[in-house]
Design a protein around this motif. Structure first.
Motif, PDB file in Angstrom:
ATOM      1  N   LYS A  23       0.847  -1.203   0.000  1.00 17.27           N
ATOM      2  CA  LYS A  23       0.000   0.000   0.000  1.00 17.27           C
ATOM      3  C   LYS A  23       0.882   1.254   0.000  1.00 17.27           C
ATOM      4  O   LYS A  23       1.984   1.266   0.539  1.00 17.27           O
ATOM      5  N   ASP A  46      -4.116   2.491  -2.317  1.00 15.94           N
ATOM      6  CA  ASP A  46      -3.484   1.559  -3.242  1.00 15.94           C
ATOM      7  C   ASP A  46      -2.360   2.243  -4.000  1.00 15.94           C
ATOM      8  O   ASP A  46      -1.327   1.644  -4.268  1.00 15.94           O
ATOM      9  N   GLU A  47      -2.580   3.514  -4.355  1.00 14.40           N
ATOM     10  CA  GLU A  47      -1.577   4.268  -5.105  1.00 14.40           C
ATOM     11  C   GLU A  47      -1.819   5.753  -4.908  1.00 14.40           C
ATOM     12  O   GLU A  47      -2.871   6.170  -4.435  1.00 14.40           O
TER      13      GLU A  47
END
Length: 113
Positions: A23, A46-47
């Motif tokens: 993560k 997540d990004e």
């Protein structure tokens, strides 16, 4: 300004990130909800997406989307335990009022609208 983590929140977020090392950090923002207008949204990112701002606090990245940033900039995130209950709590200098149940908040900009 910045988004910061109180020691208890820092410890909790570090444990979440240790369990999911892929993560990008903690995602923090708001969405329209509740009786007052804005509710906090918190989870693992997540990004980092285009337009996001990333704050670092003791090695933890806190990712905030562009729409949320004006409403949460300066917030300290804490984590409280009371008996069996656990929750993140937010000390947000932009919040000028909360609904009775504490689920949502308003800002000066909301009052002017």
């Amino acid at each position: 300004m910045a988004i910061t983590l109180a020691p208890a929140a820092l410890e909790r977020v570090q444990s979440y990130l240790a369990a999911e090392p892929a993560k990008a950090g903690l995602r923090f923002g708001v969405k329209r909800t509740g009786c007052s207008g804005w509710g906090y949204v918190i989870g693992l990112a997540d990004e980092v997406e285009a337009g996001d701002t990333v704050f670092a606090d003791h090695g933890v990245h806190i990712v905030v989307d562009a729409d949320s940033l004006p409403l949460v900039d300066g917030t300290e995130i804490d984590f409280l335990k009371a008996g069996l209950n656990e929750q993140f709590v937010f000390k947000n200098p932009k919040a000028q009022g909360e609904c009775g149940c504490g689920e949502s908040f308003t800002t000066d900009a909301d009052k002017a609208a």
